[in-house]
Design a protein around this motif. Structure first.
Motif, PDB file in Angstrom:
ATOM      1  N   TYR A  33       0.828  -1.194   0.000  1.00 32.69           N
ATOM      2  CA  TYR A  33       0.000   0.000   0.000  1.00 32.69           C
ATOM      3  C   TYR A  33       0.872   1.258   0.000  1.00 32.69           C
ATOM      4  O   TYR A  33       0.606   2.209  -0.739  1.00 32.69           O
ATOM      5  CB  TYR A  33      -0.938  -0.013   1.206  1.00 32.69           C
ATOM      6  CG  TYR A  33      -1.782   1.229   1.326  1.00 32.69           C
ATOM      7  CD1 TYR A  33      -2.803   1.481   0.422  1.00 32.69           C
ATOM      8  CD2 TYR A  33      -1.545   2.156   2.339  1.00 32.69           C
ATOM      9  CE1 TYR A  33      -3.576   2.621   0.520  1.00 32.69           C
ATOM     10  CE2 TYR A  33      -2.314   3.290   2.447  1.00 32.69           C
ATOM     11  CZ  TYR A  33      -3.321   3.531   1.535  1.00 32.69           C
ATOM     12  OH  TYR A  33      -4.077   4.660   1.636  1.00 32.69           O
ATOM     13  N   GLU A  34       1.926   1.255   0.795  1.00 36.40           N
ATOM     14  CA  GLU A  34       2.845   2.404   0.834  1.00 36.40           C
ATOM     15  C   GLU A  34       3.547   2.577  -0.519  1.00 36.40           C
ATOM     16  O   GLU A  34       3.707   3.696  -1.013  1.00 36.40           O
ATOM     17  CB  GLU A  34       3.878   2.244   1.956  1.00 36.40           C
ATOM     18  CG  GLU A  34       3.288   2.366   3.356  1.00 36.40           C
ATOM     19  CD  GLU A  34       2.635   3.722   3.601  1.00 36.40           C
ATOM     20  OE1 GLU A  34       3.192   4.749   3.164  1.00 36.40           O
ATOM     21  OE2 GLU A  34       1.556   3.745   4.227  1.00 36.40           O
ATOM     22  N   THR A  38       3.253   5.816  -2.972  1.00 32.61           N
ATOM     23  CA  THR A  38       4.440   6.500  -3.484  1.00 32.61           C
ATOM     24  C   THR A  38       4.407   6.583  -5.006  1.00 32.61           C
ATOM     25  O   THR A  38       4.688   7.641  -5.586  1.00 32.61           O
ATOM     26  CB  THR A  38       5.716   5.764  -3.026  1.00 32.61           C
ATOM     27  OG1 THR A  38       5.713   5.664  -1.608  1.00 32.61           O
ATOM     28  CG2 THR A  38       6.961   6.487  -3.485  1.00 32.61           C
ATOM     29  N   LYS A  39       4.036   5.489  -5.667  1.00 31.39           N
ATOM     30  CA  LYS A  39       3.947   5.485  -7.130  1.00 31.39           C
ATOM     31  C   LYS A  39       2.894   6.468  -7.620  1.00 31.39           C
ATOM     32  O   LYS A  39       3.105   7.190  -8.596  1.00 31.39           O
ATOM     33  CB  LYS A  39       3.628   4.082  -7.652  1.00 31.39           C
ATOM     34  CG  LYS A  39       4.799   3.142  -7.623  1.00 31.39           C
ATOM     35  CD  LYS A  39       4.416   1.786  -8.200  1.00 31.39           C
ATOM     36  CE  LYS A  39       5.583   0.826  -8.150  1.00 31.39           C
ATOM     37  NZ  LYS A  39       5.229  -0.494  -8.684  1.00 31.39           N
ATOM     38  N   GLN A  42       4.295   9.971  -7.331  1.00 30.23           N
ATOM     39  CA  GLN A  42       5.258  10.232  -8.402  1.00 30.23           C
ATOM     40  C   GLN A  42       4.550  10.430  -9.729  1.00 30.23           C
ATOM     41  O   GLN A  42       4.910  11.314 -10.514  1.00 30.23           O
ATOM     42  CB  GLN A  42       6.255   9.077  -8.508  1.00 30.23           C
ATOM     43  CG  GLN A  42       7.208   8.983  -7.346  1.00 30.23           C
ATOM     44  CD  GLN A  42       8.058   7.717  -7.400  1.00 30.23           C
ATOM     45  OE1 GLN A  42       7.808   6.816  -8.182  1.00 30.23           O
ATOM     46  NE2 GLN A  42       9.064   7.656  -6.544  1.00 30.23           N
ATOM     47  N   GLN A  43       3.528   9.634  -9.997  1.00 33.39           N
ATOM     48  CA  GLN A  43       2.764   9.772 -11.237  1.00 33.39           C
ATOM     49  C   GLN A  43       2.072  11.136 -11.291  1.00 33.39           C
ATOM     50  O   GLN A  43       2.030  11.779 -12.334  1.00 33.39           O
ATOM     51  CB  GLN A  43       1.733   8.641 -11.353  1.00 33.39           C
ATOM     52  CG  GLN A  43       0.858   8.731 -12.580  1.00 33.39           C
ATOM     53  CD  GLN A  43       1.640   8.636 -13.874  1.00 33.39           C
ATOM     54  OE1 GLN A  43       2.666   7.967 -13.933  1.00 33.39           O
ATOM     55  NE2 GLN A  43       1.176   9.322 -14.888  1.00 33.39           N
ATOM     56  N   ARG A  44       1.518  11.563 -10.155  1.00 35.13           N
ATOM     57  CA  ARG A  44       0.869  12.867 -10.093  1.00 35.13           C
ATOM     58  C   ARG A  44       1.871  13.989 -10.393  1.00 35.13           C
ATOM     59  O   ARG A  44       1.571  14.914 -11.147  1.00 35.13           O
ATOM     60  CB  ARG A  44       0.254  13.059  -8.702  1.00 35.13           C
ATOM     61  CG  ARG A  44      -1.114  13.643  -8.703  1.00 35.13           C
ATOM     62  CD  ARG A  44      -1.790  13.786  -7.341  1.00 35.13           C
ATOM     63  NE  ARG A  44      -1.036  13.479  -6.143  1.00 35.13           N
ATOM     64  CZ  ARG A  44      -1.152  12.346  -5.446  1.00 35.13           C
ATOM     65  NH1 ARG A  44      -1.955  11.399  -5.844  1.00 35.13           N
ATOM     66  NH2 ARG A  44      -0.442  12.164  -4.355  1.00 35.13           N
TER      67      ARG A  44
END
Length: 143
Positions: A33-34, A38-39, A42-44
């Motif tokens: 979940y963490e 995080t992904k 980063q995508q945002r």
């Protein structure tokens, strides 16, 4: 009774194993979940950066388009020369195509010299209509 105590002990042991596996799976789920959070973050950030970059590219294209619309038109002689040049390129392309693709030799003129060397042999003679005039065009006055 002894069998009941033994059976209870076995069940208790299985229960402990199940609880340990459950705790391990919960830890793995939390870690995943963490990682997922995080992904997504980063995508945002990448998405925002791409939007900003795209907006800048669009602005740059609009600026170039405005410059092209306000650009002074070329002199008719230059347009004529450019048109003749591209017509010549289109006409000669089939002769040069195999050479340019690296599959053959350079085309040869009627005199037997390679076609880019003729001008050097002829002494850099110019056959352009611009050079046949007696006076060069006058520059435009600056404002």
């Amino acid at each position: 009774m002894d069998s009941d105590a033994h059976e209870e002990f076995e069940l208790s042991k299985k229960h402990e194993d199940i609880l340990e596996r459950r705790a391990l799976l919960l830890q793995q789920m939390e870690a995943l979940y963490e990682q997922h959070k995080t992904k997504k973050k980063q995508q945002r950030l990448r998405s925002r950066a791409a939007s900003t970059r795209n907006a800048q590219i669009l602005k740059d294209l609009e600026d170039v388009e405005k410059k092209l619309h306000t650009r002074q038109l070329l002199h008719p002689d230059i347009i004529h020369l450019e048109t003749r040049y591209w017509a010549s390129v289109e006409q000669k392309l089939p002769e040069w195509e195999q050479y340019l693709l690296g599959e053959g030799k350079a085309p040869v003129s009627e005199t037997g010299t390679p076609l880019g060397q003729e001008r050097l042999i002829l002494g850099q003679q110019h056959f352009s209509p611009v050079h046949s005039r007696s006076k060069p065009p006058r520059p435009k006055p600056r404002k």
